[in-house]
Design an enzyme around this catalytic site. Structure first.
Site, PDB file in Angstrom:
ATOM      1  N   ARG A 140      49.364  45.063  43.354  1.00 30.04           N
ATOM      2  CA  ARG A 140      47.909  45.003  43.433  1.00 30.04           C
ATOM      3  C   ARG A 140      47.330  43.703  42.856  1.00 30.04           C
ATOM      4  O   ARG A 140      46.488  43.056  43.484  1.00 30.04           O
ATOM      5  CB  ARG A 140      47.281  46.183  42.678  1.00 30.04           C
ATOM      6  N   THR A 141      47.761  43.357  41.653  1.00 34.62           N
ATOM      7  CA  THR A 141      47.082  42.247  40.985  1.00 34.62           C
ATOM      8  C   THR A 141      47.310  40.939  41.747  1.00 34.62           C
ATOM      9  O   THR A 141      46.372  40.196  42.025  1.00 34.62           O
ATOM     10  CB  THR A 141      47.559  42.138  39.524  1.00 34.62           C
ATOM     11  N   LYS A 151      65.597  27.225  35.218  1.00 31.70           N
ATOM     12  CA  LYS A 151      66.330  26.044  34.728  1.00 31.70           C
ATOM     13  C   LYS A 151      65.933  25.695  33.310  1.00 31.70           C
ATOM     14  O   LYS A 151      66.186  24.581  32.835  1.00 31.70           O
ATOM     15  CB  LYS A 151      66.044  24.842  35.636  1.00 31.70           C
ATOM     16  N   ARG A 164      50.940  35.948  35.338  1.00 30.42           N
ATOM     17  CA  ARG A 164      51.385  37.166  34.629  1.00 30.42           C
ATOM     18  C   ARG A 164      52.711  36.841  33.961  1.00 30.42           C
ATOM     19  O   ARG A 164      53.585  36.208  34.557  1.00 30.42           O
ATOM     20  CB  ARG A 164      51.572  38.313  35.620  1.00 30.42           C
ATOM     21  N   HIS A 214      45.284  42.886  29.810  1.00 33.50           N
ATOM     22  CA  HIS A 214      45.177  42.754  31.266  1.00 33.50           C
ATOM     23  C   HIS A 214      43.674  42.706  31.573  1.00 33.50           C
ATOM     24  O   HIS A 214      43.078  43.678  32.048  1.00 33.50           O
ATOM     25  CB  HIS A 214      45.850  43.959  31.921  1.00 33.50           C
TER      26      HIS A 214
HETATM   27  C1  NCD Z   1      49.379  47.659  35.421  1.00 38.04           C
HETATM   28  C2  NCD Z   1      50.014  46.464  34.739  1.00 38.04           C
HETATM   29  O1  NCD Z   1      50.693  45.661  35.378  1.00 38.04           O
HETATM   30  O2  NCD Z   1      49.800  46.371  33.554  1.00 38.04           O
HETATM   31  N1  NCD Z   1      49.263  47.588  36.797  1.00 38.04           N
HETATM   32  C3  NCD Z   1      48.296  46.823  37.383  1.00 38.04           C
HETATM   33  O3  NCD Z   1      48.163  45.644  37.146  1.00 38.04           O
HETATM   34  N2  NCD Z   1      47.455  47.449  38.218  1.00 38.04           N
HETATM   35  C4  NCD Z   1      49.929  48.948  34.967  1.00 38.04           C
HETATM   36  C5  NCD Z   1      51.396  49.177  34.982  1.00 38.04           C
HETATM   37  O4  NCD Z   1      52.218  48.324  35.256  1.00 38.04           O
HETATM   38  O5  NCD Z   1      51.757  50.325  34.701  1.00 38.04           O
END
Ligand code: NCD
Length: 292
Positions: free
Chosen positions: A50-51, A80, A101, A129
């Protein structure tokens, strides 16, 4: 330069402005927004559906373009031995904004000054997040109005490792919510002295009182702990025991904690959260790229 690394980075009036833009986008499908015409780089050192895809869809729908490294631990020069600092320095020579991320809590924060363009955290270890928290608050306001005070919100699931819960708690601070905590896995790593809340192990009896049930999965990739304190699994029937105005939220991905039968219950809003994530990230990208 403005980076977005924590939910604490948003002021209340900025959130109001962002949500106004996001609301307009949802109604007009972004036709009123000016073309950002910018290049966004997405660097994902941890899995994501999703993100990453919503940020990329957001950039493209705004008339921008995207270059992306997924599985960046194995598919970028990190493999590397390149530091995140050097990766930021390099990628920021190519793009106008970086979405990143990373599995280590402080990695993004420690390296961000090496980026020559704005950086948005798409998740930092077990810490934060921020954009998930934004879309969660947007969803809450869509359901309970622009000033959602005095609601009963219960957080359940993995309180030790769910970064989405921590970030959302920061954004909820101004709203005087009645916060209940139901830990299924682990003790929360947050400093709970900052949050007025009470612990409740009895989720079944609380169901009729809850306005917002925020569920999370067990983050098995972050811990070897298999202890499961509560075996609660949301179903259509349990959802029916809640108020008709109540909502069931989840950042997704879900595992066994929500039975798919719940999906057809009108209280289940987790797929609305997904859609809202697109509007909110479009708003954030256009706001940051036009203001930086
Ligand atoms: C979450 C995350 O990555 O922190 N998911 C997300 O970004 N929608 C929750 C998760 O991984 O459980």
């Amino acid at each position: 330069m403005r980076h977005i690394l924590s939910a604490k980075d948003f002021k209340k009036d900025e959130i109001a402005e962002l949500f106004k833009i996001a609301g307009n986008i949802s109604l007009t499908n972004s036709k009123l927004l000016k073309n950002i015409g910018k290049l966004v780089g997405t660097l994902f050192f941890e899995p994501s559906t999703r993100t990453r895809l919503s940020f990329e869809a957001a950039a493209i729908k705004l008339g921008g373009q995207v270059i992306s490294v997924e599985s960046a631990m194995g598919n970028s020069s990190a493999k590397k031995g390149e530091s995140l600092k050097d990766t930021f320095k390099t990628v920021s020579q190519y793009v106008d904004l970086i979405v990143v991320r990373h599995p280590e809590d402080k990695a993004i924060e420690d390296a961000v000054e090496y980026s020559d363009v704005p950086v948005i955290s798409a998740g930092s270890g077990v810490e934060e997040h921020p954009t998930q928290a934004l879309l969660d608050l947007f969803t809450i306001k869509n359901n309970f109005g622009s000033d959602p005070q005095k609601l009963n919100i219960m957080f359940t699931g993995d309180l030790a490792y769910s970064r989405t819960i921590k970030s959302l708690l920061y954004l909820l601070q101004p709203y005087n919510m009645n916060i209940m905590i139901n830990p299924m896995h682990g003790e929360p790593t947050l400093n709970w002295d900052d949050v007025s809340c009470y612990w409740d192990d009895d989720i079944y009896n609380q169901l009729p009182n809850i306005d917002i049930l925020y569920m999370t999965r067990h983050q098995t990739e972050r811990t070897k702990e298999t202890r499961n304190k509560s075996r609660f699994r949301m179903t259509y029937q349990f959802a029916e025991a809640m108020k008709s105005s109540a909502i069931i939220m989840h950042p997704l991905p879900r595992n066994e904690e929500i039975d798919p039968s719940t999906d057809r219950n009108p209280r289940a809003v987790y797929f609305s959260q997904v859609k809202n994530g697109l509007w909110v990230r479009m708003a954030l990208l256009s706001w940051l790229l036009n203001n930086n």
